[in-house]
Design a protein around this motif. Structure first.
Motif, PDB file in Angstrom:
ATOM      1  N   ALA A  29     -14.170  -2.043  27.784  1.00  0.00           N
ATOM      2  CA  ALA A  29     -13.974  -2.339  29.194  1.00  0.00           C
ATOM      3  C   ALA A  29     -12.492  -2.451  29.517  1.00  0.00           C
ATOM      4  CB  ALA A  29     -14.683  -3.645  29.556  1.00  0.00           C
ATOM      5  N   ARG A  84      -3.382 -17.361  25.958  1.00  0.00           N
ATOM      6  CA  ARG A  84      -4.542 -16.549  26.258  1.00  0.00           C
ATOM      7  C   ARG A  84      -4.838 -15.577  25.123  1.00  0.00           C
ATOM      8  NH1 ARG A  84      -4.477 -12.174  30.867  1.00  0.00           N
ATOM      9  NH2 ARG A  84      -6.443 -11.253  30.218  1.00  0.00           N
ATOM     10  N   TYR A 136      -1.391 -13.837  24.270  1.00  0.00           N
ATOM     11  CA  TYR A 136      -0.223 -13.849  25.156  1.00  0.00           C
ATOM     12  C   TYR A 136      -0.166 -15.244  25.743  1.00  0.00           C
ATOM     13  CZ  TYR A 136       0.170  -8.830  24.707  1.00  0.00           C
ATOM     14  OH  TYR A 136       0.348  -7.579  24.202  1.00  0.00           O
ATOM     15  N   ILE A 167      -6.231 -12.341  23.468  1.00  0.00           N
ATOM     16  CA  ILE A 167      -6.620 -10.998  23.921  1.00  0.00           C
ATOM     17  C   ILE A 167      -7.491 -10.356  22.851  1.00  0.00           C
ATOM     18  CG2 ILE A 167      -5.793  -8.742  24.663  1.00  0.00           C
ATOM     19  CD1 ILE A 167      -4.995 -10.942  26.579  1.00  0.00           C
ATOM     20  N   HIS A 189     -11.544   6.148  28.299  1.00  0.00           N
ATOM     21  CA  HIS A 189     -12.639   5.533  29.042  1.00  0.00           C
ATOM     22  C   HIS A 189     -13.825   6.486  29.155  1.00  0.00           C
ATOM     23  CE1 HIS A 189     -11.105   1.695  30.303  1.00  0.00           C
ATOM     24  NE2 HIS A 189      -9.942   2.250  30.546  1.00  0.00           N
ATOM     25  N   ARG A 224      -0.478  -0.971  20.883  1.00  0.00           N
ATOM     26  CA  ARG A 224       0.893  -1.474  20.771  1.00  0.00           C
ATOM     27  C   ARG A 224       1.120  -2.106  19.406  1.00  0.00           C
ATOM     28  NH1 ARG A 224       0.400  -2.974  26.131  1.00  0.00           N
ATOM     29  NH2 ARG A 224      -0.063  -5.138  25.664  1.00  0.00           N
ATOM     30  N   CYS A 240      -9.670  -5.188  28.088  1.00  0.00           N
ATOM     31  CA  CYS A 240     -10.164  -5.899  26.912  1.00  0.00           C
ATOM     32  C   CYS A 240      -9.185  -5.827  25.747  1.00  0.00           C
ATOM     33  CB  CYS A 240     -11.529  -5.374  26.494  1.00  0.00           C
ATOM     34  SG  CYS A 240     -11.441  -3.765  25.726  1.00  0.00           S
ATOM     35  N   GLY A 241      -8.084  -5.105  25.912  1.00  0.00           N
ATOM     36  CA  GLY A 241      -7.062  -5.152  24.864  1.00  0.00           C
ATOM     37  C   GLY A 241      -6.905  -3.886  24.044  1.00  0.00           C
ATOM     38  N   GLU A 281       4.758  -4.533  19.032  1.00  0.00           N
ATOM     39  CA  GLU A 281       4.596  -5.992  19.031  1.00  0.00           C
ATOM     40  C   GLU A 281       4.056  -6.417  17.680  1.00  0.00           C
ATOM     41  OE1 GLU A 281       1.892  -7.020  22.127  1.00  0.00           O
ATOM     42  OE2 GLU A 281       3.162  -6.165  23.689  1.00  0.00           O
ATOM     43  N   SER A 327      -5.093  -1.156  24.840  1.00  0.00           N
ATOM     44  CA  SER A 327      -3.669  -0.782  24.793  1.00  0.00           C
ATOM     45  C   SER A 327      -2.892  -1.772  23.939  1.00  0.00           C
ATOM     46  CB  SER A 327      -3.077  -0.742  26.205  1.00  0.00           C
ATOM     47  OG  SER A 327      -3.742   0.218  26.983  1.00  0.00           O
ATOM     48  N   THR A 328      -3.305  -3.026  23.991  1.00  0.00           N
ATOM     49  CA  THR A 328      -2.659  -4.034  23.155  1.00  0.00           C
ATOM     50  C   THR A 328      -2.810  -3.659  21.687  1.00  0.00           C
ATOM     51  OG1 THR A 328      -3.161  -5.691  24.812  1.00  0.00           O
ATOM     52  CG2 THR A 328      -2.621  -6.494  22.609  1.00  0.00           C
TER      53      THR A 328
HETATM   54  N1  LIG Z   1       2.927  -8.372  27.501  1.00  0.00           N
HETATM   55  C1  LIG Z   1       1.852  -9.034  27.986  1.00  0.00           C
HETATM   56  N2  LIG Z   1       1.961 -10.320  28.367  1.00  0.00           N
HETATM   57  C2  LIG Z   1       0.897 -10.988  28.850  1.00  0.00           C
HETATM   58  N3  LIG Z   1      -0.321 -10.450  29.015  1.00  0.00           N
HETATM   59  C3  LIG Z   1      -0.491  -9.164  28.670  1.00  0.00           C
HETATM   60  C4  LIG Z   1       0.579  -8.392  28.144  1.00  0.00           C
HETATM   61  N4  LIG Z   1       0.127  -7.154  27.895  1.00  0.00           N
HETATM   62  C5  LIG Z   1      -1.177  -7.152  28.240  1.00  0.00           C
HETATM   63  N5  LIG Z   1      -1.552  -8.356  28.698  1.00  0.00           N
HETATM   64  C6  LIG Z   1      -2.898  -8.720  29.120  1.00  0.00           C
HETATM   65  O1  LIG Z   1      -3.764  -8.413  28.067  1.00  0.00           O
HETATM   66  C7  LIG Z   1      -4.997  -7.921  28.550  1.00  0.00           C
HETATM   67  C8  LIG Z   1      -5.337  -6.661  27.833  1.00  0.00           C
HETATM   68  O2  LIG Z   1      -4.472  -5.645  28.245  1.00  0.00           O
HETATM   69  P1  LIG Z   1      -4.571  -4.147  27.728  1.00  0.00           P
HETATM   70  O3  LIG Z   1      -3.555  -3.374  28.468  1.00  0.00           O
HETATM   71  O4  LIG Z   1      -4.498  -4.126  26.259  1.00  0.00           O
HETATM   72  O5  LIG Z   1      -6.026  -3.729  28.185  1.00  0.00           O
HETATM   73  P2  LIG Z   1      -6.742  -2.326  28.080  1.00  0.00           P
HETATM   74  O6  LIG Z   1      -7.962  -2.535  27.290  1.00  0.00           O
HETATM   75  O7  LIG Z   1      -5.792  -1.290  27.605  1.00  0.00           O
HETATM   76  O8  LIG Z   1      -7.142  -2.052  29.570  1.00  0.00           O
HETATM   77  P3  LIG Z   1      -7.175  -0.671  30.371  1.00  0.00           P
HETATM   78  O9  LIG Z   1      -8.453  -0.011  29.978  1.00  0.00           O
HETATM   79  O10 LIG Z   1      -7.221  -1.094  31.796  1.00  0.00           O
HETATM   80  O11 LIG Z   1      -5.967   0.108  30.003  1.00  0.00           O
HETATM   81  C9  LIG Z   1      -4.833  -7.724  30.045  1.00  0.00           C
HETATM   82  O12 LIG Z   1      -5.550  -8.713  30.699  1.00  0.00           O
HETATM   83  C10 LIG Z   1      -3.358  -7.897  30.296  1.00  0.00           C
HETATM   84  O13 LIG Z   1      -3.160  -8.578  31.502  1.00  0.00           O
END
Ligand SMILES: Nc1ncnc2c1ncn2[C@@H]1O[C@H](COP(=O)(O)OP(=O)(O)OP(=O)(O)O)[C@@H](O)[C@H]1O
Ligand SMILES: [Mg+2]
Lengths: 253, 266
Positions: free
Chosen positions: B37, B16, B13, B18, B198, B47, B40-41, B53, B43-44
């Motif tokens: 954790a 940065r 992103y 991810i 989690h 997606r 850590c990404g 995305e 949900s990314t």
């Molecule tokens: N659209 C975006 N633009 C910029 N940064 C993003 C975007 N989506 C997520 N991030 C960043 O990417 C990182 C990973 O996010 P993500 O939601 O994938 O984490 P996660 O592992 O699902 O966390 P959680 O367990 O808290 O749900 C986070 O630091 C978030 O701030």
């Protein structure tokens, strides 16, 4: 209820005191006289035209109000949804709308009179122009607050952008629209009365400013009370309508 | 051939990172749990699988087809919250699963709508929500809402179901029930599932595999300098205890042989 009674009492005492000094005082007519005038206004037809002006004024004003607010609500809904849902529209329009909403509508009333003439169009236009920027801003904010999870969910169920707008966003924005319209009715009345006061042949605002010349406080007060009653009734009706049509919006609140 | 192939994807992103160098394959019908954790990404990653995305680098193919960059009906998703439509009754939420994609306006013509309503009632019956069919989701408990959300996602007949902490907001008892519910549905539909959670026991209980996401490189002066990747890929069939099972069987053998258990472990 108590505050209403107190205001009435205060008025009656003030009126009494003034008329004790000057029986012909016009500023604070006796409550009984107001009631008498009101009864005459709502029932007696005009000698020249044969129509009851009170009801004609009411009908004209309500028509203008309905048209102006209706147009404003339609535009607000359309642009609000588009700005809230489509990033492209948002980046190009939301700044424009923000600036537009800073233009004082009454200041452009002369322009409206010049462009549209002194007829109905400029009065309706003033109301619509006065409330539309607020409606657009409010509704676009509400639309973009819709959880993105819902939009993604709809996409995974195969929804087109149009289907998302119509079936997911629109119904959820409708109660917000009603709420926003309730809030903008106050300004709408202000614009209506201002436009009628300046150039009109009839209407509640026109009448009030006409009889002002004769210091006819009894007529003015009757009209003011009537406007208040209408405004209150409209607000109440809209609240009821919203509860009736969108019961789910209440559950969440 | 593998059903889902994730080939060396990177997701940034801005500047940065991810995710980096994420590669896995999954077979059709597999249940893949994802842990890691917060932030850590995970949900990314979902997606990207959802096709909401595009990855910065790398490619994901499903059934041999590369993803197109727009979510579609082949994947269903359930989030922790806000997965159902609050302005539709419970039944209409299921009808919408068929209606939204039916045409450009997302409205079913009335003969089809009647059939869809009947199907919706039938599946509500099956998931134990028939008695609240005409209520709005807000009046349902969290567990009921998630059951509805899962049923809704499944009503779209997706080939892959993505779950992002679907039971995260539920109490332990309700969670147990939801596990049973999900396992039943899965036994019926045999679909491929990716679930972020989690809750480690949950990940092992439900999943055939458990993927752990973590950062392999770590710069103490700049914690955000590197992205996360898949650091472990556990086999979680049989509740994630394959080695224990082998040991127990050996132990049984040992007992009959009357040899000390220690000697047989080699
Ligand atoms: N659209 C975006 N633009 C910029 N940064 C993003 C975007 N989506 C997520 N991030 C960043 O990417 C990182 C990973 O996010 P993500 O939601 O994938 O984490 P996660 O592992 O699902 O966390 P959680 O367990 O808290 O749900 C986070 O630091 C978030 O701030
Ligand atoms: Mg997450």
């Amino acid at each position: 209820m108590v505050p209403f009674v107190l205001v009435l009492l205060a008025y009656a005492m003030g009126s009494e005191a003034r008329r004790a000094v000057n029986p012909a005082d016009k500023l604070l007519p006796a409550p009984a006289q107001i009631v008498e005038t009101a009864a005459r206004l709502v029932a007696e037809p005009d000698r020249r035209s044969g129509i009851i002006l009170f009801w004609q004024d009411t009908a004209s004003s309500l028509r203008r109000l309905a048209l102006g607010v209706g147009i404003g609500a339609g535009l607000g809904l359309l642009f609000g949804l588009a700005i809230g849902l489509l990033p492209l529209v948002r980046t190009s329009f939301s700044g424009f709308v923000a600036v537009l909403s800073m233009v004082p509508p009454l200041a452009i009333l002369p322009i409206l009179f010049i462009v549209f003439g002194l007829g109905e169009v400029s009065k309706v236009a003033l109301i619509a122009i006065g409330i539309t920027p607020f409606l657009i801003r409010d509704l676009s904010a509400r639309t973009s607050e819709l959880p993105f999870e819902q939009l993604v969910k709809a996409q995974t169920l195969g929804a087109s952008s149009l289907a998302i707008a119509l079936r997911v966003a629109l119904p959820q924005i409708m109660p917000r629209l009603i709420q926003a319209v309730r809030l903008s009715l106050g300004p709408a009345w202000l614009f209506l009365i201002a436009a009628e006061a300046i150039a009109s042949q009839d209407g509640l605002g026109y009448r009030i400013f006409l009889v002002r010349r004769y210091l006819a406080m009894d007529v003015i007060l009757t009209y003011v009370i009537w406007i208040t009653v209408i405004a209150f009734a409209l607000d109440w009706l809209l609240a009821r309508l919203s509860r009736r049509l969108y019961p789910w919006a209440e559950v969440r609140a | 051939m593998s059903f889902v192939v994730v080939d060396n994807i990177f997701q940034h992103y801005g500047r940065r990172p991810i995710l980096e160098r994420v590669s896995i394959t999954a077979q059709e019908g597999e249940f893949v749990s994802i842990v890691g954790a917060s932030g850590c990404g995970k949900s990314t990653f979902l997606r990207l699988l959802l096709d909401q995305e595009r990855p910065t680098r790398g490619q994901i193919t499903v059934d041999g087809q590369p993803l197109t960059g727009e979510p579609n009906r082949s994947r269903g998703i359930v989030f922790q919250r806000y997965s159902v439509f609050p302005h539709m009754t419970v039944r209409d939420n299921l009808v919408a699963a068929e209606a939204l994609g039916a045409n450009l306006f997302g409205i079913l013509p009335s003969p089809k709508r009647r059939a869809a309503r009947e199907r919706a009632m039938a599946s509500l019956d099956r998931i134990g929500l028939a008695h609240v069919a005409h209520q709005y989701p807000a009046s349902l408990s969290g567990g009921m809402q998630q059951r509805l959300a899962i049923a809704q996602a499944l009503a779209g007949k997706p080939r892959i179901l993505l779950l992002d902490e679907p039971f995260g907001a539920l109490d332990p008892g309700t969670r147990e029930k939801m596990h049973a519910f999900l396992m039943d549905l899965r036994a019926e539909t045999k679909m491929t599932v990716f679930m972020v959670t989690h809750d480690l026991p949950e990940a092992f209980k439900l999943g055939d595999r458990v993927l752990a996401f973590d950062k392999v490189r770590w710069d103490p002066h700049d914690p955000e300098a590197f992205g996360a990747t898949i650091t472990y890929d556990f086999d979680a069939r049989d509740g994630g205890i394959p080695y224990q099972r082998i040991k127990e069987e050996t132990h049984v053998l040992d007992a009959t042989d009357e040899t000390p258990p220690l000697a047989s472990s080699g």
